[in-house]
Design a protein around this motif. Sequence first.
Motif, PDB file in Angstrom:
ATOM      1  N   ILE B  76       0.854  -1.185   0.000  1.00  0.00           N
ATOM      2  CA  ILE B  76       0.000   0.000   0.000  1.00  0.00           C
ATOM      3  C   ILE B  76       0.894   1.241   0.000  1.00  0.00           C
ATOM      4  O   ILE B  76       1.774   1.390   0.866  1.00  0.00           O
ATOM      5  CB  ILE B  76      -0.975  -0.032   1.189  1.00  0.00           C
ATOM      6  CG1 ILE B  76      -1.976  -1.159   0.929  1.00  0.00           C
ATOM      7  CG2 ILE B  76      -1.682   1.311   1.355  1.00  0.00           C
ATOM      8  CD1 ILE B  76      -2.855  -1.525   2.056  1.00  0.00           C
ATOM      9  N   THR B  77       0.694   2.108  -1.003  1.00  0.00           N
ATOM     10  CA  THR B  77       1.574   3.268  -1.152  1.00  0.00           C
ATOM     11  C   THR B  77       0.905   4.564  -0.740  1.00  0.00           C
ATOM     12  O   THR B  77       1.591   5.538  -0.446  1.00  0.00           O
ATOM     13  CB  THR B  77       2.045   3.397  -2.618  1.00  0.00           C
ATOM     14  OG1 THR B  77       0.895   3.303  -3.467  1.00  0.00           O
ATOM     15  CG2 THR B  77       3.013   2.289  -2.974  1.00  0.00           C
ATOM     16  N   ALA B  78      -0.425   4.601  -0.735  1.00  0.00           N
ATOM     17  CA  ALA B  78      -1.134   5.821  -0.349  1.00  0.00           C
ATOM     18  C   ALA B  78      -2.556   5.469   0.069  1.00  0.00           C
ATOM     19  O   ALA B  78      -3.091   4.427  -0.332  1.00  0.00           O
ATOM     20  CB  ALA B  78      -1.184   6.802  -1.522  1.00  0.00           C
ATOM     21  N   VAL B  79      -3.142   6.325   0.903  1.00  0.00           N
ATOM     22  CA  VAL B  79      -4.547   6.151   1.281  1.00  0.00           C
ATOM     23  C   VAL B  79      -5.272   7.470   1.040  1.00  0.00           C
ATOM     24  O   VAL B  79      -4.648   8.540   1.009  1.00  0.00           O
ATOM     25  CB  VAL B  79      -4.712   5.712   2.755  1.00  0.00           C
ATOM     26  CG1 VAL B  79      -4.037   4.378   2.993  1.00  0.00           C
ATOM     27  CG2 VAL B  79      -4.172   6.764   3.714  1.00  0.00           C
ATOM     28  N   ASN B  80      -6.570   7.401   0.867  1.00  0.00           N
ATOM     29  CA  ASN B  80      -7.366   8.601   0.607  1.00  0.00           C
ATOM     30  C   ASN B  80      -7.729   9.279   1.933  1.00  0.00           C
ATOM     31  O   ASN B  80      -8.737   8.945   2.565  1.00  0.00           O
ATOM     32  CB  ASN B  80      -8.628   8.235  -0.168  1.00  0.00           C
ATOM     33  CG  ASN B  80      -9.442   9.459  -0.542  1.00  0.00           C
ATOM     34  OD1 ASN B  80      -9.080  10.585  -0.190  1.00  0.00           O
ATOM     35  ND2 ASN B  80     -10.531   9.241  -1.262  1.00  0.00           N
ATOM     36  N   ALA B  81      -6.903  10.230   2.337  1.00  0.00           N
ATOM     37  CA  ALA B  81      -7.082  10.880   3.637  1.00  0.00           C
ATOM     38  C   ALA B  81      -8.362  11.714   3.686  1.00  0.00           C
ATOM     39  O   ALA B  81      -8.866  12.004   4.771  1.00  0.00           O
ATOM     40  CB  ALA B  81      -5.866  11.755   3.943  1.00  0.00           C
ATOM     41  N   ASP B  82      -8.912  12.084   2.530  1.00  0.00           N
ATOM     42  CA  ASP B  82     -10.171  12.840   2.522  1.00  0.00           C
ATOM     43  C   ASP B  82     -11.310  12.058   3.199  1.00  0.00           C
ATOM     44  O   ASP B  82     -12.268  12.637   3.698  1.00  0.00           O
ATOM     45  CB  ASP B  82     -10.606  13.158   1.086  1.00  0.00           C
ATOM     46  CG  ASP B  82      -9.683  14.173   0.432  1.00  0.00           C
ATOM     47  OD1 ASP B  82      -8.894  14.809   1.162  1.00  0.00           O
ATOM     48  OD2 ASP B  82      -9.758  14.317  -0.801  1.00  0.00           O
ATOM     49  N   LEU B  83     -11.168  10.732   3.191  1.00  0.00           N
ATOM     50  CA  LEU B  83     -12.236   9.900   3.767  1.00  0.00           C
ATOM     51  C   LEU B  83     -12.310  10.031   5.282  1.00  0.00           C
ATOM     52  O   LEU B  83     -13.327   9.704   5.887  1.00  0.00           O
ATOM     53  CB  LEU B  83     -12.039   8.432   3.374  1.00  0.00           C
ATOM     54  CG  LEU B  83     -12.140   8.124   1.884  1.00  0.00           C
ATOM     55  CD1 LEU B  83     -11.863   6.642   1.641  1.00  0.00           C
ATOM     56  CD2 LEU B  83     -13.521   8.495   1.344  1.00  0.00           C
ATOM     57  N   ASP B  84     -11.229  10.514   5.902  1.00  0.00           N
ATOM     58  CA  ASP B  84     -11.240  10.739   7.346  1.00  0.00           C
ATOM     59  C   ASP B  84     -12.330  11.725   7.732  1.00  0.00           C
ATOM     60  O   ASP B  84     -13.079  11.521   8.671  1.00  0.00           O
ATOM     61  CB  ASP B  84      -9.882  11.317   7.801  1.00  0.00           C
ATOM     62  CG  ASP B  84      -8.975  10.215   8.326  1.00  0.00           C
ATOM     63  OD1 ASP B  84      -9.498   9.122   8.629  1.00  0.00           O
ATOM     64  OD2 ASP B  84      -7.760  10.457   8.416  1.00  0.00           O
ATOM     65  N   LYS B  85     -12.397  12.814   6.970  1.00  0.00           N
ATOM     66  CA  LYS B  85     -13.385  13.872   7.272  1.00  0.00           C
ATOM     67  C   LYS B  85     -14.685  13.651   6.516  1.00  0.00           C
ATOM     68  O   LYS B  85     -15.742  14.045   6.989  1.00  0.00           O
ATOM     69  CB  LYS B  85     -12.809  15.248   6.882  1.00  0.00           C
ATOM     70  CG  LYS B  85     -11.715  15.731   7.821  1.00  0.00           C
ATOM     71  CD  LYS B  85     -12.079  17.086   8.398  1.00  0.00           C
ATOM     72  CE  LYS B  85     -11.329  17.388   9.686  1.00  0.00           C
ATOM     73  NZ  LYS B  85      -9.871  17.324   9.508  1.00  0.00           N
ATOM     74  N   LYS B  86     -14.570  13.053   5.329  1.00  0.00           N
ATOM     75  CA  LYS B  86     -15.768  12.900   4.502  1.00  0.00           C
ATOM     76  C   LYS B  86     -15.930  11.465   3.992  1.00  0.00           C
ATOM     77  O   LYS B  86     -15.780  11.201   2.798  1.00  0.00           O
ATOM     78  CB  LYS B  86     -15.715  13.880   3.314  1.00  0.00           C
ATOM     79  CG  LYS B  86     -15.706  15.349   3.735  1.00  0.00           C
ATOM     80  CD  LYS B  86     -15.773  16.271   2.528  1.00  0.00           C
ATOM     81  CE  LYS B  86     -17.193  16.408   2.033  1.00  0.00           C
ATOM     82  NZ  LYS B  86     -17.320  17.314   0.885  1.00  0.00           N
ATOM     83  N   PRO B  87     -16.250  10.545   4.891  1.00  0.00           N
ATOM     84  CA  PRO B  87     -16.435   9.149   4.459  1.00  0.00           C
ATOM     85  C   PRO B  87     -17.576   9.005   3.445  1.00  0.00           C
ATOM     86  O   PRO B  87     -17.594   8.051   2.671  1.00  0.00           O
ATOM     87  CB  PRO B  87     -16.753   8.411   5.770  1.00  0.00           C
ATOM     88  CG  PRO B  87     -17.194   9.456   6.732  1.00  0.00           C
ATOM     89  CD  PRO B  87     -16.491  10.722   6.342  1.00  0.00           C
ATOM     90  N   GLU B  88     -18.483   9.995   3.435  1.00  0.00           N
ATOM     91  CA  GLU B  88     -19.626   9.929   2.514  1.00  0.00           C
ATOM     92  C   GLU B  88     -19.205  10.073   1.052  1.00  0.00           C
ATOM     93  O   GLU B  88     -20.020   9.861   0.144  1.00  0.00           O
ATOM     94  CB  GLU B  88     -20.677  10.981   2.880  1.00  0.00           C
ATOM     95  CG  GLU B  88     -20.248  12.436   2.722  1.00  0.00           C
ATOM     96  CD  GLU B  88     -19.570  13.022   3.964  1.00  0.00           C
ATOM     97  OE1 GLU B  88     -19.092  12.247   4.830  1.00  0.00           O
ATOM     98  OE2 GLU B  88     -19.507  14.264   4.058  1.00  0.00           O
ATOM     99  N   LEU B  89     -17.914  10.441   0.811  1.00  0.00           N
ATOM    100  CA  LEU B  89     -17.426  10.493  -0.575  1.00  0.00           C
ATOM    101  C   LEU B  89     -17.604   9.140  -1.272  1.00  0.00           C
ATOM    102  O   LEU B  89     -17.778   9.083  -2.489  1.00  0.00           O
ATOM    103  CB  LEU B  89     -15.945  10.897  -0.604  1.00  0.00           C
ATOM    104  CG  LEU B  89     -15.626  12.369  -0.304  1.00  0.00           C
ATOM    105  CD1 LEU B  89     -14.124  12.584  -0.235  1.00  0.00           C
ATOM    106  CD2 LEU B  89     -16.261  13.278  -1.351  1.00  0.00           C
ATOM    107  N   ILE B  90     -17.568   8.072  -0.477  1.00  0.00           N
ATOM    108  CA  ILE B  90     -17.751   6.739  -1.072  1.00  0.00           C
ATOM    109  C   ILE B  90     -19.165   6.591  -1.613  1.00  0.00           C
ATOM    110  O   ILE B  90     -19.383   6.017  -2.681  1.00  0.00           O
ATOM    111  CB  ILE B  90     -17.406   5.627  -0.053  1.00  0.00           C
ATOM    112  CG1 ILE B  90     -15.917   5.699   0.298  1.00  0.00           C
ATOM    113  CG2 ILE B  90     -17.784   4.254  -0.601  1.00  0.00           C
ATOM    114  CD1 ILE B  90     -15.460   4.652   1.295  1.00  0.00           C
ATOM    115  N   ASN B  91     -20.151   7.133  -0.882  1.00  0.00           N
ATOM    116  CA  ASN B  91     -21.528   7.092  -1.392  1.00  0.00           C
ATOM    117  C   ASN B  91     -21.698   8.009  -2.600  1.00  0.00           C
ATOM    118  O   ASN B  91     -22.398   7.682  -3.549  1.00  0.00           O
ATOM    119  CB  ASN B  91     -22.525   7.527  -0.314  1.00  0.00           C
ATOM    120  CG  ASN B  91     -22.604   6.572   0.859  1.00  0.00           C
ATOM    121  OD1 ASN B  91     -22.314   6.950   1.993  1.00  0.00           O
ATOM    122  ND2 ASN B  91     -22.960   5.324   0.603  1.00  0.00           N
TER     123      ASN B  91
END
Lengths: 367, 126
Positions: B76-91
Motif C-alpha cells: 500500500i503506497t497511499a490512502v485517501n485521507a479525505d475519507l477521514d473527514k468525509k467518508p460519505e465520498l464513497i456514497n
Amino acid sequence: MSYKTPLYDNHTAHEARMIDFHGWEMPVHYSGILDEHQTVRTKAGIFDLSHMGEIDVCGPESVDFLNYIICNNMNRLSYDGRIIYTGLLNENGGFIDDLLVYRKKPDSFMLVVNAANRENDLEWINRHASSFDVTVEDRSLSTGLIALQGPSSVDILKEAMGSSFKDLYYYHFTESKINRSPMTISRTGYTGEDGFEIYGGWDDIPHVWDAILEAGRHRGIKPIGLGARDTLRLEMRYPLHGSDISETVTPLEAGLSWIVDFSKDEFIGKKALVEQNANGVKRQLIAFVMADKGVPRAGYDILCGNETIGTVTSGTMSPSLLQGIGMGYVDPERLDRNNLFLKIYDKQKKIEFQKGPFIRPRIYAKK
Amino acid sequence: MRFPETLRYTPSHEWIEVTGKKARVGITDFAQKELGDIVFVELPEAGRTVKAQQACCVVESVKTASDIYSPVDGTITAVNADLDKKPELINEDCYAKGWIFEIELTNPAQIDNLLTAKSYSESYAT
C-alpha cells in the motif's frame, strides 16, 4: 412464514429497502438512515410499527393478574388513559420482554409487546392467566400501529385531525377518530422526541398514514425505517430487547430498577431480584461515547486498562453527535470509569463513560 | 448502477484501476448502495504489504462494519485521507473521489484473473 403489515405496498411504492425482521417484511430505510434520523430530530418522521404486538387483558382480576406477571406496580396506572413501561420477567428475573401497559378501563388493559417476542409472551401470559379471572386476547394481527415522531408532530397531527392534543401528556393516551375510524392516540415513542403512536384497525391504518403524510408534506415529514429507529433509540439510551436486554438479563443489571416495585406482595421473578438486590449485580449496563475514532458494534470487548471487563450490546455512529456511541455490560467491580477502551479490529480505542442519555429528550411532559 | 468498463472487479465488491505498476482500489456502486450511509473508514497503513483477498481496511455504514479485501498482492503506497473527514465520498462518488487506497502491484498478471465490468455486474451486483 412471513408477515406483511397493511402498509407493505406503501413501503415498496416508496422504494423502501425491505428486510425480514423476526418474520415481518419491514422497511429498514427509505431515503437513508442518516437523512431519516435527522428528519425526525429536526422535523417529523412517520414509522410503520404494525408488526408490534397488542394483547388485551380484561376481567375482574386483571390488576391482580398483571401485578403478578409484570415487575412494575399497577397502582401507578391510577386512572384510565395512563401508560407504564414495564417488564415481563421469568422466575430468574430475566426479561421475557419489555412492554407498555395501557389502562383503558379499571379492568381492561392493552399490553404492547415486541414483535419478535409476541408468541413467547402470549404463551407465558396464557399459561399464568388460567388461575385468574381474566380474558387474554391477542389483537396483534388486526391492529395497525403508526408512530409520528419529531418536533413538528403536534402541528402535523393538528392538521390531520383538527386537534393539537394539548392535554395529552407523555405516557398518556386517548381514544379518537380519524375519518370515522376509531383510533388510540398515545403520547409515546422510541425516539426521545415529542410525538404520538396511533393504533387503529388493520385496514384503517393506511388511510391514517396517507392523511399524516399529506398533512406533513410541507413540513418536511418523511417515512422512517427500522435503521433510523435503532439509531434514534440508541441516542436516547433506550434498551432494545434482543440486544441490550434478554431472558438472561434482569432489570437491575440493565439499570432499570425503577420499573421494579419490591413493595409488591408477589410477582414472577421477585425472589431472584430480591436476592440480586441484596448481593449486588455481577454485571451492569453502561453507556459510552468513542473518544478515539471508530464505531462500536455489538460483540466488541470493553476493556478497563488491558483487562476485558465486558461486551458491547448496541453501538452505532450517532448521527446527532457524529461520534460512535454504544452500550454494553461490564463487571461493576472492575469498572474504572476513567480508563475504558474498546477493542476494535485488534486495536484499543478510548471510550468515555456516558451518564444519562446521549441526547436530551424533548418529550411533552406535564410541568 | 454504474460499473466502468476500464476497471476490474472482485466478487467481494472492490474495484481496481491499474495505471502502470500502481493501482487504485475502492468499493463498487453496488457495494456502497448495499451498505447505505458510510460514516467511517478505517484506512490501511501506507507501507503495509498485503496479499490478494486479505482484509486490509474497514468501511463502516450506520448499520454495519464491512471488511475491504485487497484485490491483488502488493504494498500500500497511499490512502485517501479525505475519507477521514468525509467518508460519505464513497456514497457520492465511489469510483473517483471515494477511492480508498493505492497499491503497488507485486504481480501485475493477477489483474487478468479479476472480473470484468460485465461479468461482475451480471454475477455479483444483483
